[in-house]
Design a protein around this motif. Structure first.
Motif, PDB file in Angstrom:
ATOM      1  N   PRO A 292       9.516   9.663  83.816  1.00  0.00           N
ATOM      2  CA  PRO A 292      10.546  10.276  82.961  1.00  0.00           C
ATOM      3  C   PRO A 292       9.984  10.931  81.706  1.00  0.00           C
ATOM      4  CG  PRO A 292      11.197   8.075  83.628  1.00  0.00           C
ATOM      5  CD  PRO A 292       9.804   8.269  84.116  1.00  0.00           C
ATOM      6  N   GLN A 293       8.995  10.272  81.078  1.00  0.00           N
ATOM      7  CA  GLN A 293       8.437  10.834  79.846  1.00  0.00           C
ATOM      8  C   GLN A 293       7.809  12.204  80.095  1.00  0.00           C
ATOM      9  OE1 GLN A 293       5.894   7.439  79.032  1.00  0.00           O
ATOM     10  NE2 GLN A 293       6.812   7.237  77.004  1.00  0.00           N
ATOM     11  N   ILE A 294       7.059  12.261  81.185  1.00  0.00           N
ATOM     12  CA  ILE A 294       6.375  13.509  81.510  1.00  0.00           C
ATOM     13  C   ILE A 294       7.384  14.579  81.899  1.00  0.00           C
ATOM     14  CG2 ILE A 294       4.813  14.558  83.192  1.00  0.00           C
ATOM     15  CD1 ILE A 294       3.369  11.754  83.128  1.00  0.00           C
ATOM     16  N   LEU A 295       8.356  14.154  82.650  1.00  0.00           N
ATOM     17  CA  LEU A 295       9.401  15.082  83.054  1.00  0.00           C
ATOM     18  C   LEU A 295      10.165  15.612  81.849  1.00  0.00           C
ATOM     19  CD1 LEU A 295      10.283  16.117  85.792  1.00  0.00           C
ATOM     20  CD2 LEU A 295      12.018  14.325  85.869  1.00  0.00           C
ATOM     21  N   ALA A 296      10.413  14.718  80.880  1.00  0.00           N
ATOM     22  CA  ALA A 296      11.149  15.131  79.681  1.00  0.00           C
ATOM     23  C   ALA A 296      10.361  16.183  78.907  1.00  0.00           C
ATOM     24  CB  ALA A 296      11.417  13.915  78.795  1.00  0.00           C
ATOM     25  N   HIS A 297       9.050  15.959  78.788  1.00  0.00           N
ATOM     26  CA  HIS A 297       8.209  16.920  78.083  1.00  0.00           C
ATOM     27  C   HIS A 297       8.194  18.251  78.830  1.00  0.00           C
ATOM     28  CE1 HIS A 297       4.959  18.164  75.404  1.00  0.00           C
ATOM     29  NE2 HIS A 297       4.409  18.717  76.450  1.00  0.00           N
TER      30      HIS A 297
ATOM     31  N   VAL B  82      10.263  23.941  79.461  1.00  0.00           N
ATOM     32  CA  VAL B  82      11.007  24.882  80.295  1.00  0.00           C
ATOM     33  C   VAL B  82      12.264  25.348  79.566  1.00  0.00           C
ATOM     34  CG1 VAL B  82      12.247  25.135  82.483  1.00  0.00           C
ATOM     35  CG2 VAL B  82      10.080  23.906  82.415  1.00  0.00           C
ATOM     36  N   ALA B  83      12.881  24.443  78.808  1.00  0.00           N
ATOM     37  CA  ALA B  83      14.096  24.797  78.070  1.00  0.00           C
ATOM     38  C   ALA B  83      13.811  25.868  77.024  1.00  0.00           C
ATOM     39  CB  ALA B  83      14.672  23.554  77.402  1.00  0.00           C
ATOM     40  N   LYS B  84      12.546  25.887  76.543  1.00  0.00           N
ATOM     41  CA  LYS B  84      12.170  26.921  75.572  1.00  0.00           C
ATOM     42  C   LYS B  84      11.793  28.224  76.262  1.00  0.00           C
ATOM     43  CE  LYS B  84      10.178  23.632  72.294  1.00  0.00           C
ATOM     44  NZ  LYS B  84       8.886  23.141  71.776  1.00  0.00           N
ATOM     45  N   GLY B  85      11.924  28.230  77.555  1.00  0.00           N
ATOM     46  CA  GLY B  85      11.576  29.442  78.282  1.00  0.00           C
ATOM     47  C   GLY B  85      10.110  29.509  78.653  1.00  0.00           C
ATOM     48  N   LYS B  86       9.397  28.402  78.444  1.00  0.00           N
ATOM     49  CA  LYS B  86       7.988  28.373  78.817  1.00  0.00           C
ATOM     50  C   LYS B  86       7.828  27.684  80.153  1.00  0.00           C
ATOM     51  CE  LYS B  86       6.248  27.732  74.108  1.00  0.00           C
ATOM     52  NZ  LYS B  86       5.550  26.731  73.258  1.00  0.00           N
TER      53      LYS B  86
ATOM     54  N   CYS C  75      -0.456  24.689  73.082  1.00  0.00           N
ATOM     55  CA  CYS C  75       0.895  25.002  73.525  1.00  0.00           C
ATOM     56  C   CYS C  75       1.618  23.806  74.133  1.00  0.00           C
ATOM     57  CB  CYS C  75       0.877  26.162  74.517  1.00  0.00           C
ATOM     58  SG  CYS C  75       0.039  25.786  76.061  1.00  0.00           S
ATOM     59  N   GLY C  76       0.915  22.707  74.312  1.00  0.00           N
ATOM     60  CA  GLY C  76       1.574  21.500  74.785  1.00  0.00           C
ATOM     61  C   GLY C  76       1.879  21.469  76.269  1.00  0.00           C
ATOM     62  N   ARG C  77       1.392  22.452  77.003  1.00  0.00           N
ATOM     63  CA  ARG C  77       1.633  22.447  78.440  1.00  0.00           C
ATOM     64  C   ARG C  77       0.721  21.438  79.132  1.00  0.00           C
ATOM     65  NH1 ARG C  77       2.237  27.924  76.994  1.00  0.00           N
ATOM     66  NH2 ARG C  77       4.013  28.959  77.953  1.00  0.00           N
TER      67      ARG C  77
END
Ligand SMILES: [Zn+2]
Length: 156
Positions: free
Chosen positions: A37-42, A47-51, A89-91
């Protein structure tokens, strides 16, 4: 590559329409159930930011933000010991060679040991044996040339 990363990459590929699944919704649900869940949330935040949530590392550069990725991060990815985030970029990062369909011409693999060509010197015993085989051959002087039958003209 570890399963978690593979699931993330596949999830992203489906959600961004890069690959077509017959039953995309079911596949997405299945993949999401496998990812912590943690990884999915990140991932979802990105993705919500369009990235994109996952970016390939190519030539030691994050393809998401084009910033240099530290060699330690790449080493960890190569050893599959842990998942890694891009500092910039946190990806989530993965090594591009497995997912890239292009020819792997420039996969940046650091060589721990440069292969050095060690040439052995050629065997020099041939020279020695050649000089040994030169034995004194003075046998010809004895016994030969004593009674050579000369050709006499036969007179009749
Ligand atoms: Zn990045």
């Amino acid at each position: 590559m570890n399963d978690l990363l593979q699931n993330l990459i596949k999830l992203q590929a489906i959600e961004f329409g890069q690959i077509k699944e017959k039953n995309a919704a079911a596949t997405v649900a299945e993949l999401r159930s496998k990812i912590p869940p943690q990884i999915l949330a990140h991932y979802d935040r990105l993705v919500a930011k369009g990235k994109k949530g996952v970016a390939a590392v190519r030539n030691q550069v994050c393809t998401g933000c084009h910033m240099h990725v530290p060699i330690g991060v790449i080493t960890t990815l190569m050893h599959d010991t842990d998942i890694q985030l891009c500092d910039s970029c946190g990806r989530y990062l993965y090594l591009s060679e497995a997912a890239d369909t292009k020819a792997p011409e420039e996969t940046a693999k650091p060589n721990p040991k440069p292969a050095r060509k060690a040439r052995k010197p050629k065997n020099s015993s041939q020279l020695v044996s050649a000089s040994v085989s030169m034995m004194p051959l003075a046998v010809n002087e004895l016994g030969l040339g004593k009674g050579q039958p000369g050709l006499r003209p036969i007179s009749g």
